[in-house]
Scaffold this motif. Structure first.
Motif, PDB file in Angstrom:
ATOM      1  N   THR A  20       0.840  -1.209   0.000  1.00 24.12           N
ATOM      2  CA  THR A  20       0.000   0.000   0.000  1.00 24.12           C
ATOM      3  C   THR A  20       0.873   1.257   0.000  1.00 24.12           C
ATOM      4  OG1 THR A  20      -1.748  -1.190   1.138  1.00 24.12           O
ATOM      5  CG2 THR A  20      -1.870   1.203   1.238  1.00 24.12           C
ATOM      6  N   ARG A  21       1.965   1.208   0.761  1.00 22.71           N
ATOM      7  CA  ARG A  21       2.867   2.368   0.781  1.00 22.71           C
ATOM      8  C   ARG A  21       3.460   2.605  -0.600  1.00 22.71           C
ATOM      9  NH1 ARG A  21       7.151   1.294   3.557  1.00 22.71           N
ATOM     10  NH2 ARG A  21       7.765   3.346   4.258  1.00 22.71           N
ATOM     11  N   ALA A  22       3.847   1.529  -1.252  1.00 16.51           N
ATOM     12  CA  ALA A  22       4.411   1.665  -2.607  1.00 16.51           C
ATOM     13  C   ALA A  22       3.350   2.193  -3.578  1.00 16.51           C
ATOM     14  CB  ALA A  22       4.952   0.311  -3.080  1.00 16.51           C
ATOM     15  N   ASP A  23       2.112   1.727  -3.407  1.00 17.80           N
ATOM     16  CA  ASP A  23       1.031   2.169  -4.300  1.00 17.80           C
ATOM     17  C   ASP A  23       0.717   3.652  -4.091  1.00 17.80           C
ATOM     18  OD1 ASP A  23       0.990  -0.424  -5.165  1.00 17.80           O
ATOM     19  OD2 ASP A  23      -0.832  -0.999  -4.073  1.00 17.80           O
ATOM     20  N   ILE A  24       0.794   4.092  -2.825  1.00 19.55           N
ATOM     21  CA  ILE A  24       0.570   5.515  -2.519  1.00 19.55           C
ATOM     22  C   ILE A  24       1.723   6.348  -3.097  1.00 19.55           C
ATOM     23  CG2 ILE A  24       0.465   7.214  -0.628  1.00 19.55           C
ATOM     24  CD1 ILE A  24      -1.045   5.042   1.016  1.00 19.55           C
ATOM     25  N   ALA A  25       2.947   5.857  -2.925  1.00 18.29           N
ATOM     26  CA  ALA A  25       4.113   6.574  -3.480  1.00 18.29           C
ATOM     27  C   ALA A  25       3.948   6.729  -4.991  1.00 18.29           C
ATOM     28  CB  ALA A  25       5.399   5.818  -3.150  1.00 18.29           C
ATOM     29  N   TYR A  26       3.502   5.648  -5.623  1.00 18.23           N
ATOM     30  CA  TYR A  26       3.311   5.683  -7.089  1.00 18.23           C
ATOM     31  C   TYR A  26       2.281   6.751  -7.455  1.00 18.23           C
ATOM     32  CZ  TYR A  26       2.430   4.340 -11.872  1.00 18.23           C
ATOM     33  OH  TYR A  26       2.305   4.377 -13.233  1.00 18.23           O
ATOM     34  N   ALA A  27       1.144   6.719  -6.764  1.00 16.26           N
ATOM     35  CA  ALA A  27       0.051   7.643  -7.100  1.00 16.26           C
ATOM     36  C   ALA A  27       0.446   9.094  -6.839  1.00 16.26           C
ATOM     37  CB  ALA A  27      -1.199   7.281  -6.294  1.00 16.26           C
ATOM     38  N   PHE A  28       1.193   9.309  -5.744  1.00 16.60           N
ATOM     39  CA  PHE A  28       1.644  10.669  -5.419  1.00 16.60           C
ATOM     40  C   PHE A  28       2.592  11.179  -6.509  1.00 16.60           C
ATOM     41  CE2 PHE A  28       5.097  13.305  -3.855  1.00 16.60           C
ATOM     42  CZ  PHE A  28       4.407  14.385  -3.324  1.00 16.60           C
TER      43      PHE A  28
END
Ligand code: KG4
Ligand code: ZN
Length: 341
Positions: free
Chosen positions: A231-239
């Motif tokens: 989830t952290r990686a997915d948030i980093a990607y989206a940001f």
């Protein structure tokens, strides 16, 4: 002609020697990242003290690397602003004093002009005029560059700079300072499309940016979705995707508005691989071209200060005998290069 350049505006001590015929002869960089890591950001007083410790040894190393003595140096350039006042004063005091002692002129360089001209250190250099997207830890700006010192600011951040937004978002995700590059690395493991962040200020006309809402969006997403590794990686990607897309939309708009065909990206965030790739593709599609410095010259360094200083030295735009730092110094108040030639 040879110039010694000194950069001390924030948390990097950079020193370089540039020759107007042979190019860059030496450059040395000392990063204070470890010093500030425990505090999660730059502590100005610690930064100033460390510049005091590091600047002169780095000057000695750069002279040795370039096989030069003081007799080979025709001028000293130092960053006079914008930046942290104490840190700037260290470079200004050392630079101005050495110039006086060596009997050569001193040149006060604008830090963002240094970033803006950093691509000129590369073989594949842009020609004037061009559009510049300056994205660092302290500033985000879109500038119409007609020549050296001929800068029209078309838009800038109304709150956090792009790098600052990367760093703040990285911090709330538990990454170390400065988090920009670490967040970019984490984003490589992210799943495209799981989250979509807004593209701030793209739904109305204008070229200003606003990035602080993205940090809040990231915080809310962590709260609702949890913070497991994926989830952290997915948030980093989206940001990251939202920041880059927003920058690309604004660049497209500015290029349409000005009719410019070349785009320069500079400042720490221009080291971001995804940003470079996306703007590369966009400029190719438009029949134009994007230029950026090698990654080590995207973030703060002495080479860009030596290069910008050389241009001002050749135009005889010199600093007086007083020692001055300008923590706030709008880039569009700089003099055109030609004005004093
Ligand atoms: O230009 P710079 O070295 O210092 C200032 O003049 O502010 O920029 C530093 C900023 C930091 O916020 C850092 O996190 C960001 O540039 N940065 C990056 C990357 N590398 C550095 N941000 C995103 N992706 C990167 N790869
Ligand atoms: Zn900088």
């Amino acid at each position: 002609m040879r110039i010694l350049g000194i950069e001390t505006s924030c948390d990097e001590t950079g020193v370089a020697i540039y020759d107007d015929e042979q190019g860059l002869l030496a450059h040395r960089l000392y990063s204070q990242v470890k010093l500030h890591a425990d505090y999660g950001g730059v502590v100005p007083e610690l930064a100033s003290r460390d510049h005091v410790r590091k600047t002169i040894p780095l000057i000695k190393e750069a002279l040795a690397e370039a096989n030069c003595t003081q007799a080979d140096i025709d001028g000293i350039a130092f960053t006079a602003g914008p930046g942290l006042v104490g840190a700037l004063l260290v470079g200004a005091t050392i630079g101005r004093s050495i110039a006086y002692a060596w009997g050569v002129p001193a040149v006060a360089v604008h830090h963002m002009e240094g970033h803006l001209l950093a691509p000129m250190l590369e073989e594949d250099r842009p020609e004037f005029p061009f559009l510049a997207l300056l994205v660092s830890g302290g500033h985000s700006m879109m500038v119409n560059v007609q020549g050296i010192g001929e800068y029209e600011v078309l838009g800038e951040s109304v709150d956090d700079a792009a790098g600052e937004a990367f760093d703040k978002t990285a911090k709330l995700m538990g990454l170390d300072y400065p988090g920009g590059p670490l967040l970019a690395k984490l984003a490589e493991q992210g799943t495209p499309g799981r989250f979509t962040f807004p593209r701030p200020m793209t739904d109305k006309p204008g070229l200003d940016f606003s990035f602080s809402g993205l940090k809040t969006f990231a915080a809310n997403t962590i709260r609702s979705e949890g913070d497991d590794e994926q989830t952290r990686a997915d948030i980093a990607y989206a940001f990251q995707d939202a920041v880059i897309d927003t920058l690309a939309i604004k660049c497209r708009r500015a290029l349409d508005q000005t009719g410019l065909k070349s785009l320069v990206i500079a400042g720490g965030v221009s080291a971001n691989k995804q940003l470079r790739e996306q703007l590369d593709v966009m400029m190719k599609k438009r029949g134009g071209k994007v230029y950026y410095p090698r990654p080590e010259f995207c973030t703060d360094n002495g080479a860009m200060i030596a290069y910008a200083g050389m241009q001002r030295l050749k135009a005889q735009q010199l600093e007086s005998l007083s020692i001055q730092a300008k923590p706030r110094w709008p880039i569009d108040t700089l003099a055109p290069l030609a004005s004093s030639c």
